[in-house]
Design a protein around this motif. Structure first.
Motif, PDB file in Angstrom:
ATOM      1  N   ILE A 309      46.160  52.789 -22.074  1.00  0.00           N
ATOM      2  CA  ILE A 309      45.248  51.950 -21.230  1.00  0.00           C
ATOM      3  C   ILE A 309      45.402  52.748 -19.985  1.00  0.00           C
ATOM      4  N   LYS A 310      44.144  52.924 -19.449  1.00  0.00           N
ATOM      5  CA  LYS A 310      44.086  53.694 -18.202  1.00  0.00           C
ATOM      6  C   LYS A 310      43.835  52.673 -16.920  1.00  0.00           C
ATOM      7  N   VAL A 311      44.740  52.720 -15.906  1.00  0.00           N
ATOM      8  CA  VAL A 311      44.666  51.825 -14.771  1.00  0.00           C
ATOM      9  C   VAL A 311      44.149  52.603 -13.668  1.00  0.00           C
ATOM     10  N   GLY A 312      43.522  52.125 -12.835  1.00  0.00           N
ATOM     11  CA  GLY A 312      43.337  52.897 -11.474  1.00  0.00           C
ATOM     12  C   GLY A 312      42.065  52.167 -10.590  1.00  0.00           C
ATOM     13  N   MET A 313      41.543  53.155  -9.948  1.00  0.00           N
ATOM     14  CA  MET A 313      40.332  52.756  -8.844  1.00  0.00           C
ATOM     15  C   MET A 313      39.243  52.702  -9.546  1.00  0.00           C
ATOM     16  N   PRO A 314      38.382  51.984  -8.924  1.00  0.00           N
ATOM     17  CA  PRO A 314      37.045  51.685  -9.582  1.00  0.00           C
ATOM     18  C   PRO A 314      36.177  52.680  -9.911  1.00  0.00           C
ATOM     19  N   ASP A 315      36.345  53.875  -9.047  1.00  0.00           N
ATOM     20  CA  ASP A 315      35.574  55.056  -9.209  1.00  0.00           C
ATOM     21  C   ASP A 315      36.214  56.148 -10.052  1.00  0.00           C
ATOM     22  N   GLU A 316      37.275  55.700 -10.547  1.00  0.00           N
ATOM     23  CA  GLU A 316      37.954  56.608 -11.691  1.00  0.00           C
ATOM     24  C   GLU A 316      37.736  56.199 -13.167  1.00  0.00           C
ATOM     25  N   ASP A 317      38.067  57.088 -13.872  1.00  0.00           N
ATOM     26  CA  ASP A 317      37.735  56.903 -15.449  1.00  0.00           C
ATOM     27  C   ASP A 317      38.828  55.961 -16.006  1.00  0.00           C
ATOM     28  N   VAL A 318      38.705  54.757 -15.867  1.00  0.00           N
ATOM     29  CA  VAL A 318      39.933  53.906 -16.134  1.00  0.00           C
ATOM     30  C   VAL A 318      38.901  52.869 -17.116  1.00  0.00           C
ATOM     31  N   LEU A 319      39.875  51.971 -17.558  1.00  0.00           N
ATOM     32  CA  LEU A 319      39.616  50.644 -18.293  1.00  0.00           C
ATOM     33  C   LEU A 319      39.914  49.684 -17.499  1.00  0.00           C
ATOM     34  N   VAL A 320      41.010  49.652 -16.760  1.00  0.00           N
ATOM     35  CA  VAL A 320      41.519  48.494 -15.897  1.00  0.00           C
ATOM     36  C   VAL A 320      41.430  48.877 -14.442  1.00  0.00           C
ATOM     37  N   GLY A 321      40.809  47.943 -13.646  1.00  0.00           N
ATOM     38  CA  GLY A 321      40.643  48.043 -12.246  1.00  0.00           C
ATOM     39  C   GLY A 321      41.560  46.873 -11.679  1.00  0.00           C
ATOM     40  N   PRO A 322      41.513  46.741 -10.431  1.00  0.00           N
ATOM     41  CA  PRO A 322      42.260  45.689  -9.558  1.00  0.00           C
ATOM     42  C   PRO A 322      41.706  44.618 -10.176  1.00  0.00           C
ATOM     43  N   VAL A 323      42.497  43.229 -10.142  1.00  0.00           N
ATOM     44  CA  VAL A 323      42.311  42.081 -10.343  1.00  0.00           C
ATOM     45  C   VAL A 323      41.108  41.641  -9.087  1.00  0.00           C
ATOM     46  N   ASN A 324      40.695  40.567  -9.350  1.00  0.00           N
ATOM     47  CA  ASN A 324      39.544  39.983  -8.614  1.00  0.00           C
ATOM     48  C   ASN A 324      39.830  39.419  -7.036  1.00  0.00           C
ATOM     49  N   ASN A 325      40.906  38.792  -7.093  1.00  0.00           N
ATOM     50  CA  ASN A 325      41.202  38.108  -5.644  1.00  0.00           C
ATOM     51  C   ASN A 325      42.807  38.034  -5.852  1.00  0.00           C
TER      52      ASN A 325
END
Length: 337
Positions: A309-325
């Motif tokens: 599972i890839k995690v990272g910033m929104p502009d990267e090729d990832v599935l998981v970005g930061p949580v909303n708030n």
């Protein structure tokens, strides 16, 4: 820094309330806009606009409504990259995933409801008593008060306004206080194709939502949110017998027996659990495993979390970005602490 406005009766309108709140980009932690916290007076203005528009929109033909809604879908599609950027900034969603998994289905849903406007079903007419013909006539309900959550702001807005407008109703919609931007953008775009007052968006907090639900004008209330919120809305709507639609949070278990394809099961459980950073009412939140397969499942899910599972910033090729708030982050951390 921009300050958002409500969208009422076909135009942007400043809230009468002086109270505002910061909107934070989850990826950077920085404030990128300020949003009004609308009060009962702001809600009333939107309701009056929707009630006035209903007298016109309810007389529109199914074909006219279908044409307008299809034009809305076309306009959103033409500006979809702009909408993706807005949604990502406000929610932290990965851009590539939003483009691949949300825009297409959302457009399809809008067009589905455009078609459904011309396919209303009802029982056939019949003579149950001599000299009397009985039949069911489908008519628009009236003004619909709608509240959407922060996990899928643009898609949840579509799930609210598209069927309501397709059926000849008018809408006052309150998006989540943390994610109102894409809904306001959508309402402004829609105005080119709808009479003034058919779609209205009021931004605010729980008190704003409460004022929306308790207002005397709406004939139907629809909310997507927690079970607690649903119970409160149901109780409030019961006081004047408003029609009610509740879509409430779930707790999605997965059951694995030892004769399953464990590798495949764990690959999809990981996707189901981590998609949209796990912020989904159908996210895989519990895995119930037959004892003989337990150790293997733990190992396979651990491998998925660590290395697949890839995690990272929104502009990267990832599935998981930061949580909303911040509140959601604290909730997730609470599971680990």
């Amino acid at each position: 820094m921009r300050t958002l406005q409500n969208f009422v009766n076909g135009k942007k309108v400043s809230a009468t309330s002086d109270k505002v709140q910061d909107l934070i980009n989850p990826a950077t932690g920085e404030v990128f806009a300020k949003a009004p916290v609308s009060n009962a007076s702001d809600v009333d203005k939107a309701m009056q606009a929707a009630a006035g528009a209903f007298e016109v929109w309810k007389e529109s033909t199914p074909g006219e409504r279908q044409k307008a809604i299809n034009k809305i879908a076309d306009a959103i599609e033409a500006r979809s990259e702009e909408l993706i950027g807005i949604e990502s900034e406000n929610t932290g969603k990965p851009i590539a995933v939003t483009r691949a998994e949300e825009i297409g289905p959302m457009l399809d849903q809008i067009r589905f409801f455009a078609g459904a406007a011309r396919n209303l079903e009802g029982k056939s007419a019949a003579e149950y008593f001599k000299g009397h013909t009985s039949f069911i006539r489908r008519e628009p309900i009236g003004v619909c008060a709608q509240v959407t959550p922060w996990n899928y702001p643009m898609m949840m807005a579509v799930w609210k306004w598209a069927p309501a407008i397709a059926a000849g109703n008018t809408v006052v919609l309150k998006p989540s206080d943390t994610t109102p931007v894409s809904t306001l953008w959508m309402a402004e775009l829609m105005q080119e194709f709808l009479p003034e007052g058919v779609i209205n968006v009021v931004v605010g907090d729980r008190d704003t939502g409460r004022a929306l639900i308790e207002h005397e004008i709406p004939q139907m209330v629809s909310i997507t949110g927690s079970v607690r919120a649903g119970m409160e809305v149901a109780s409030s709507a019961a006081k004047d017998l408003k029609k009610l639609h509740l879509e409430l949070g779930g707790k999605a278990p997965v059951v694995i027996f030892d004769d399953a394809n464990l590798q495949a099961a764990c690959e999809w459980i990981a996707v189901a659990g981590y998609f949209n950073a796990g912020q989904d009412c159908t996210a895989a939140t519990r895995v119930l495993v037959e004892a003989s397969a337990y150790e293997d499942v733990v190992a396979l899910l651990t491998e998925q979390a660590k290395n697949v599972i890839k995690v990272g910033m929104p502009d990267e090729d990832v599935l998981v970005g930061p949580v909303n708030n911040a509140n959601q982050l604290a909730r997730v951390q609470g599971f680990l602490d």
